[in-house]
Design a protein around this motif. Sequence first.
Motif, short mmCIF file in Angstrom:
data_model
loop_
_atom_site.label_atom_id
_atom_site.label_comp_id
_atom_site.label_asym_id
_atom_site.label_seq_id
_atom_site.Cartn_x
_atom_site.Cartn_y
_atom_site.Cartn_z
N ARG A 466 55.08 21.85 59.60
CA ARG A 466 55.23 20.47 59.06
C ARG A 466 54.39 20.73 57.79
N ALA A 470 56.34 19.61 54.27
CA ALA A 470 55.53 18.79 53.11
C ALA A 470 55.34 19.37 52.01
N SER A 473 58.79 19.41 50.14
CA SER A 473 59.51 18.31 49.74
C SER A 473 58.98 17.60 48.45
N ASN A 495 58.56 15.98 65.88
CA ASN A 495 58.12 15.79 64.55
C ASN A 495 58.68 16.74 63.66
N ASP A 499 60.81 15.39 60.22
CA ASP A 499 60.17 15.92 58.85
C ASP A 499 61.30 16.62 57.95
N ALA A 533 60.60 7.54 58.93
CA ALA A 533 60.33 8.73 58.00
C ALA A 533 61.26 8.69 56.67
#
Length: 744
Positions: A466, A470, A473, A495, A499, A533
């Motif tokens: 994750r 992140a 992104s 999750n 994501d 999300a």
Amino acid sequence: GIGNEKLRPYQQFMPNRHKFRVGGTGISGLAFADDTSGSYPEEFRDVAFLANPITSTINCVKIVRNLDGTITAEHLPDLLKSKDDWFRPVNIEFGPDGCLYIADWYNKIVSHNEVATTHPDRDKTHGRIWRIRHKSQKPRSIPNLYKASNKDLVTHLQSPSHWQKRAAAFQIADRQAKELVPTLTKLVTNTSVEKTARIHTLWALEGLDAYDQKTITTLLTDKDGDIRREAVRALETFKLSPDETAALLSPLITDKNVMVRSQIIRTLEFRGKANNKTIDILVSFCHPAAPNNNMGGGYEQNFERYLARRALERYPSELKAYLATAEAAKHPEEKRVWAQQALGKQAAGSFAQQWKTLSKKPLDKDTLVIVSGRSGDQSVQKLVQPYFANPKNAKHIAQIALKHAADAYAPAVGYPLAETAMTLVRSGKKEDIILGLQLARTYRITHLCPEFAKLISAAKDETLKREIIASLSHLPKGFAMQFLALVNDASNSKNVRIDALSALVQAQGDQSVLTVQKFLADHPADQSAIINALGNTTQGNHVLLILVASKKLTTADIPLAVAERINHLYKNDPAAKHIHQQVTAAHKKQLDKDVARIAKLEQQFATKSGNPTTGKILFSGMCLTCHVVGEEGNGIGPALDGSAKRDTNHLLTAIINPDAAAENAYILYRVIESSGIITEGLKSKQDKRGVSIAQQGGAITFIAKRTVKDQHHVGSSSFMPTGLISSMPDNTVIDILTYIRSLK
């Protein structure tokens, strides 16, 4: 500064002085009984009387600033506690008669942001003024000092009344009664005269511009620290030459009284003229940063170095000339380095000399800010690179940089910090890799994203995956294939896949509609999480708009917050308007039901108490993520101390419909980045570096200005969400209310 802003980025805030709280969310007045006699008795000496409109009380706190800077404070019993809930003291003052006067707003509603300004309970016509006399006080005649003779004004300077002293000093100055100078000189140096009388006499002499070196020298060596402090301050008024000023102040730079020392720095700053001797005094106060910020040591050291640098900023040419002298070389290198920061941007050669000293110690905030300010120079980047790439330093550097990003960010500082980030990532340790990813993400070091993408194949841990997503992104378009692979890998957690789906939408935009549609169909139980999300990016909001328009989703599937984002981003699109209208109408319908429930809950609470123990558990989990009570909570929202005094109807209204009277400081703030990422929360800070957004739970996200595409307040929406208790049964709400109403 105003709004709790620092006057300079390098300023330290004063730490908490004590653990007790007086209750309530705001104090609206402060007064001390300063008269030496004839007013409140000695037991009230150094007692702060606090007007507390929230709790309908006048609080008392005995507070003393000790010579070493520590503060002794004691919460005393309240002077006044009213049974009248409309008693709202909003100002407080001791009058010429030595009595305490209280301005009473007299209103049922406790504050301006509790309910709407149009609420019928707001009283706009009444108000009261109270006068409180101590039982030991005798009536006092109030002289008219406008009519007093000049000679009598000297007598009034020695009155036990603080008001008379101040008024007499002003009258002497206004009249320019220079014939009083000999008498005033004798009075101000007479150590048998009460201290505040001597200080007011000094003020009168200042008003007459009556400087006498012998008098000032006597005062500067007085046994009383307050007299010495006022004498130091007066030197600014008398406008002596820098040489004269330095000669008088040099013996005091090691004074044991911290207030005297800090006043020396202020006087030199505001004097407006400097030479090598006064600059030398200021440099002597350029202490190294203290290891802590505790009162009585660390704070005073940090405060003096702040004042010294601020003062030196006023004299750049004088400072530059001084630093080239042999006198300057007598100071430790660390003091000279701190003084040099007052010059602003400097040549790389100057920084190279400073770096020899700075690099000998672990990185701290000040050093990071210094490096950041010089990082645009490639020679500086090359100079600091070994330090930032050193594995022994990497973890500490990252922690300091993350903690102080809002103060240290500059685009070019990303180059030395990139060395730190990659050193951590290459370590192979999960916690170090995550720290490196967070560092790169916070400082928007996007040129490392290709390196981070290589970590995906070996990553097994959900948290690590994750964090990688992140980070990528923020530069999503080059990694669509990696995101898609993560979405399609059923071995990944829910999750991780959600994501990755959101990041994929950032990368592909509308081309990802079919992928999103299929994922929603395959995971109906996760629909809400998926929509939320996607609602956190501009690209995701447009995909949701397409899915609603094509009837793959309904307006009932879209949360209010997402509908508001869609409407803002695509305000000219009829489909966006339709979504917003439908969702808003449904929300209003539910809100009306909740508001209508207030009367029922209010009636139940009046006849039946809940369980405060259960209420506290619920309150802690729900409310303390933002608010604070005593020493508990995150302190993002207003303190809730003193809620026992709040009207039940108003309290329920504030919980159920916080938008009804949202205060400007607590309006929801939205930041949209060029990558499409949307961050919402409470704006806690904004400057030329960027904006910091506080979110529920206490986390603060810094967003660099160069990445911001749009930022704005979200209408009149409160940071506090609506519907917090919509699904709670009545008994649960009563439990929470019971606990809240116990908060004194």
